[in-house]
Enzyme design. Structure first.
Site, PDB file in Angstrom:
ATOM      1  CG  ASN A   1     -11.951  -0.419   4.304  1.00  0.00           C
ATOM      2  OD1 ASN A   1     -12.278  -0.806   5.416  1.00  0.00           O
ATOM      3  ND2 ASN A   1     -10.781   0.138   4.053  1.00  0.00           N
TER       4      ASN A   1
ATOM      5  CG  HIS B   1      -6.614  -2.695   3.363  1.00  0.00           C
ATOM      6  ND1 HIS B   1      -5.869  -1.577   3.089  1.00  0.00           N
ATOM      7  CD2 HIS B   1      -7.853  -2.449   2.872  1.00  0.00           C
ATOM      8  CE1 HIS B   1      -6.630  -0.682   2.467  1.00  0.00           C
ATOM      9  NE2 HIS B   1      -7.837  -1.179   2.327  1.00  0.00           N
TER      10      HIS B   1
ATOM     11  CG  HIS C   1      -8.802  -3.125  -2.032  1.00  0.00           C
ATOM     12  ND1 HIS C   1      -9.813  -2.501  -2.726  1.00  0.00           N
ATOM     13  CD2 HIS C   1      -8.588  -2.368  -0.928  1.00  0.00           C
ATOM     14  CE1 HIS C   1     -10.192  -1.409  -2.070  1.00  0.00           C
ATOM     15  NE2 HIS C   1      -9.468  -1.317  -0.961  1.00  0.00           N
TER      16      HIS C   1
ATOM     17  CD  GLN D   1     -14.988  -0.597  -2.127  1.00  0.00           C
ATOM     18  OE1 GLN D   1     -16.132  -0.796  -1.713  1.00  0.00           O
ATOM     19  NE2 GLN D   1     -14.461  -1.238  -3.138  1.00  0.00           N
TER      20      GLN D   1
ATOM     21  CG  ASP E   1      -2.059   0.968   1.109  1.00  0.00           C
ATOM     22  OD1 ASP E   1      -3.213   0.512   1.060  1.00  0.00           O
ATOM     23  OD2 ASP E   1      -1.814   2.194   1.055  1.00  0.00           O
TER      24      ASP E   1
HETATM   25  P1  5GP Z   1      -9.720   1.436   0.513  1.00  0.00           P
HETATM   26  O1  5GP Z   1      -9.827   2.762   1.205  1.00  0.00           O
HETATM   27  O2  5GP Z   1     -10.461   1.465  -0.823  1.00  0.00           O
HETATM   28  O3  5GP Z   1     -10.078   0.272   1.351  1.00  0.00           O
HETATM   29  O4  5GP Z   1      -8.200   1.236   0.225  1.00  0.00           O
HETATM   30  C1  5GP Z   1      -7.520   1.668  -0.901  1.00  0.00           C
HETATM   31  C2  5GP Z   1      -6.053   1.620  -0.562  1.00  0.00           C
HETATM   32  O5  5GP Z   1      -5.327   1.751  -1.759  1.00  0.00           O
HETATM   33  C3  5GP Z   1      -5.590   2.750   0.363  1.00  0.00           C
HETATM   34  O6  5GP Z   1      -5.022   2.193   1.537  1.00  0.00           O
HETATM   35  C4  5GP Z   1      -4.572   3.516  -0.462  1.00  0.00           C
HETATM   36  O7  5GP Z   1      -3.468   3.963   0.289  1.00  0.00           O
HETATM   37  C5  5GP Z   1      -4.162   2.500  -1.521  1.00  0.00           C
HETATM   38  N1  5GP Z   1      -3.800   3.100  -2.787  1.00  0.00           N
HETATM   39  C6  5GP Z   1      -4.483   4.060  -3.473  1.00  0.00           C
HETATM   40  N2  5GP Z   1      -3.861   4.357  -4.623  1.00  0.00           N
HETATM   41  C7  5GP Z   1      -2.738   3.571  -4.663  1.00  0.00           C
HETATM   42  C8  5GP Z   1      -1.678   3.428  -5.605  1.00  0.00           C
HETATM   43  O8  5GP Z   1      -1.623   4.079  -6.644  1.00  0.00           O
HETATM   44  N3  5GP Z   1      -0.708   2.528  -5.307  1.00  0.00           N
HETATM   45  C9  5GP Z   1      -0.739   1.764  -4.175  1.00  0.00           C
HETATM   46  N4  5GP Z   1       0.262   0.916  -3.995  1.00  0.00           N
HETATM   47  N5  5GP Z   1      -1.721   1.877  -3.260  1.00  0.00           N
HETATM   48  C10 5GP Z   1      -2.714   2.768  -3.507  1.00  0.00           C
END
Ligand code: 5GP
Length: 115
Positions: free
Chosen positions: A88, A103, A101, A95, A31
């Site tokens: 999420n 984590h 995805h 999310q 991440d």
């Molecule tokens: P969510 O909030 O949808 O559960 O998690 C999305 C995750 O993707 C976040 O923890 C964020 O830091 C990660 N993320 C967003 N854009 C990128 C990216 O371009 N590269 C990587 N490696 N992680 C990303």
């Protein structure tokens, strides 16, 4: 045509990521904003928007993702002390990327309930 998600762009190698593991079905990468000393994401290559969009036909794929999670957690040294797996789903869960995805976070203690 709908815009590709950032994760689809990572799958298609249009944007870089620190990839931990890849096979025909899934990708794991760190991440970009880690919330723990070890924080990586495991995603299916199949475009599934969230947990809510998993169908019965995805059973084998989801099982595979969790087998990969367990294997990587052990390889990256977080399995023994314990780690957290989070997905999420939707607005209330914050999310931000509409591509399923998981984590995987470890290397520090986590509270419960999560808040
Ligand atoms: P969510 O909030 O949808 O559960 O998690 C999305 C995750 O993707 C976040 O923890 C964020 O830091 C990660 N993320 C967003 N854009 C990128 C990216 O371009 N590269 C990587 N490696 N992680 C990303």
């Amino acid at each position: 045509m709908t815009e590709k998600t950032i994760f689809k762009k990572i799958i298609d190698k249009e944007i870089p990521a620190k990839i931990v593991y890849e096979d025909d079905l899934c990708l794991a990468f760190y991440d970009v904003m880690p919330q723990a000393p070890v924080h990586f994401l495991v995603i299916p290559k199949k475009e599934i928007a969230s947990v809510s969009d998993i169908g019965p036909e995805d059973g084998e794929l989801i099982g595979h993702l969790f087998a990969v999670i367990g294997k990587l957690a052990a390889q990256l040294g977080i399995a023994e002390e314990g780690y957290r797996v989070v997905s999420n789903c939707g607005v209330n869960a914050c999310q931000t990327v509409k591509h399923l995805h998981f984590h995987v976070m470890g290397g520090r203690p986590f509270g419960w309930p999560p808040g």
